[in-house]
Design an enzyme around this catalytic site. Structure first.
Site, PDB file in Angstrom:
ATOM      1  CG  ASP A   1      -1.703   1.236   1.437  1.00 29.28           C
ATOM      2  OD1 ASP A   1      -1.480   2.203   0.688  1.00 29.28           O
ATOM      3  OD2 ASP A   1      -2.547   1.254   2.350  1.00 29.28           O
TER       4      ASP A   1
ATOM      5  CB  CYS B   1      -8.647   4.802   7.820  1.00 28.88           C
ATOM      6  SG  CYS B   1      -9.936   5.877   7.184  1.00 28.88           S
TER       7      CYS B   1
HETATM    8  N1  PMP Z   1      -3.708   3.523   2.589  1.00 27.46           N
HETATM    9  C1  PMP Z   1      -3.121   4.520   3.244  1.00 27.46           C
HETATM   10  C2  PMP Z   1      -1.814   4.280   3.936  1.00 27.46           C
HETATM   11  C3  PMP Z   1      -3.722   5.784   3.293  1.00 27.46           C
HETATM   12  O1  PMP Z   1      -3.128   6.774   3.959  1.00 27.46           O
HETATM   13  C4  PMP Z   1      -4.943   5.982   2.622  1.00 27.46           C
HETATM   14  C5  PMP Z   1      -5.637   7.331   2.651  1.00 27.46           C
HETATM   15  N2  PMP Z   1      -5.803   7.859   3.942  1.00 27.46           N
HETATM   16  C6  PMP Z   1      -5.507   4.904   1.947  1.00 27.46           C
HETATM   17  C7  PMP Z   1      -4.858   3.693   1.938  1.00 27.46           C
HETATM   18  C8  PMP Z   1      -6.798   5.026   1.220  1.00 27.46           C
HETATM   19  O2  PMP Z   1      -6.686   5.921   0.167  1.00 27.46           O
HETATM   20  P1  PMP Z   1      -7.987   6.300  -0.671  1.00 27.46           P
HETATM   21  O3  PMP Z   1      -8.944   6.899   0.302  1.00 27.46           O
HETATM   22  O4  PMP Z   1      -7.493   7.271  -1.676  1.00 27.46           O
HETATM   23  O5  PMP Z   1      -8.493   5.025  -1.257  1.00 27.46           O
END
Ligand code: PMP
Length: 415
Positions: free
Chosen positions: A207, A373
């Site tokens: 990721d 999150c």
């Molecule tokens: N992975 C990480 C490490 C993130 O920081 C984020 C965004 N906060 C995401 C995934 C998800 O990204 P998106 O909302 O653009 O799908």
């Protein structure tokens, strides 16, 4: 005359490309420190978005008319720009445009995971995974009977590689790890994780949502099987994300979405699939957004990703130092010497991060507050939420000082 700083960036000139930074609230200049959530978009990219709609807006792959041809070429070329940016030697075949990192994760978890995982299999994640990875693999494991395992975080906020070596084994089928943690700011050794995974015939999904925007990424040097990131965190628009996948893996996978554009031949009985990457881009794709992402990458490459990395690490280190100087501030994640980039998460005493962020807003300082999150990681840290300041190419040490002043103001208010 260029006024490049020690990182190699001319921040004063860069700031001119982002008129949004001239906004003021309550008589204070905006200090935008929520870049890990969404970065700002430079005029160069905004202008290209306007030019697309003014000059060559059309659907892609379908039309033989001139506008469609221009849009198709620009959209397809944007895939090549991304491929080069991340060192994918297979070119556009290895670059799927999705909606965002989350969707990229879901493509692999569904297309690969639902057919390849079963009881007895393990998906190894880290405790610091974003919900985009954590929830997605958790639910696919529930459906398939596979099990999720989590690599621990050390007390100083780094990935516990001894634990990784213990967990990754015969039953591991996928290792899914965040490259740069969006809460701890640590830079994970994803190349080592890939080696461990491959030693056990498992795959690795990285990721890169917080890494691709702020450091040079070479998916082949990492030996990532899959790598994902979002356009809106790297000077691009919302609505477009990237899934890099090794060509032979993408070829073997079932499509994620069915419909137009992703097919080669359709009869009432059956269908066959288009070439990569179009097999994974069903329906009308994010045409303008994809093209704009290509321009955002050009913008970043003109700055130089090594310069961007140095700048991000210096600002994160400066913020870490200023915040840890305050006795009543808890900072999460490793020290700059241990490796940190882009962001700093913290709490001021027992002030709730939401309250802190709303006071900071009075100073026009925009930060993030919440669990970012990463709820299970916050449980491990023993807090419900944290405040997070995150930096990008246009931020300065003076802005970090303004953050600190605003925190001091908030402290007086809550005293
Ligand atoms: N992975 C990480 C490490 C993130 O920081 C984020 C965004 N906060 C995401 C995934 C998800 O990204 P998106 O909302 O653009 O799908």
């Amino acid at each position: 005359m260029s006024t490049q700083d020690a990182d190699g960036l001319d921040v004063a000139a860069i700031r001119e490309d982002f008129p949004i930074l001239e906004r003021e609230f309550n008589g204070n200049d905006l200090v935008y420190l929520d870049n890990a959530a969404t970065s700002q978009t430079p005029d160069q990219v905004v202008d290209e978005i306007a030019r697309y709609y003014r000059e060559y807006n059309a659907n892609v792959h379908r039309g033989l008319h001139q506008l469609s041809q221009e849009a198709s070429i620009a959209y397809e070329d944007a895939h090549d720009t991304v491929a080069e940016f991340v060192g994918a030697s297979g070119g556009r075949e290895e670059i799927v445009f999705t909606k965002n990192t989350t969707e990229s994760m879901n493509v692999v978890a569904s297309s690969w995971g639902l057919s390849e995982l079963g009881p007895g299999d393990e998906v190894v994640l880290t405790e610091m995974e974003h919900h985009a990875a954590l929830v997605t693999w958790q639910q696919v494991c529930k459906k398939t009977g596979a099990e999720c395992k989590f690599i621990r975080t050390t007390d100083d906020g780094q990935l516990d590689m001894d634990h990784a070596r213990e967990l990754i084994g015969e039953d591991t089928k996928m290792v899914s790890a965040v490259h740069v943690s969006n809460t701890l700011g640590c830079i994970n050794p994803v190349g080592e994780l890939a080696d461990l995974a491959h030693d056990h015939d498992a795959y690795v999904f990285v990721d890169g949502a917080q890494a691709a925007p702020n450091r040079p990424v070479d998916v082949e040097a990492i030996d990532a099987d899959f790598y994902a990131f979002s356009g809106h965190k790297m000077c691009g628009p919302t609505g477009v994300g990237v899934l890099y996948g090794k060509q032979h893996l993408l070829e073997a996978m079932e499509p994620y979405l069915y419909g137009g554009m992703m097919i080669r031949k359709v009869t009432f009985e059956d269908s066959t699939w288009n070439d990569l990457p179009w097999k994974f881009e069903a329906g009308t794709p994010p045409i303008c957004e994809g093209i704009a992402l290509g321009y955002a990458i050009n913008y970043l490459e003109d700055l130089g990703m090594e310069n961007v990395r140095r700048h991000e690490e210096r600002l994160a280190a400066y913020a870490y130092d200023r915040l840890t100087e305050m006795d009543d501030v808890d900072v999460y994640g490793p020290s700059p010497e241990q490796g940190r980039t882009g962001l700093v998460s913290f709490n001021l005493g027992d002030v709730h991060a939401h309250d802190l962020s709303s006071i900071l807003n009075d100073y026009a300082v925009a930060i993030r507050a919440g669990d970012h999150c990463t709820q299970p990681l916050h449980d491990e840290l023993g807090v419900a939420a944290s405040a997070r300041a995150s930096f990008y190419v246009y931020n300065t040490e003076e802005e970090v000082d303004k953050l600190v002043e605003a925190i001091e103001g908030a402290r007086e208010l809550f005293a």
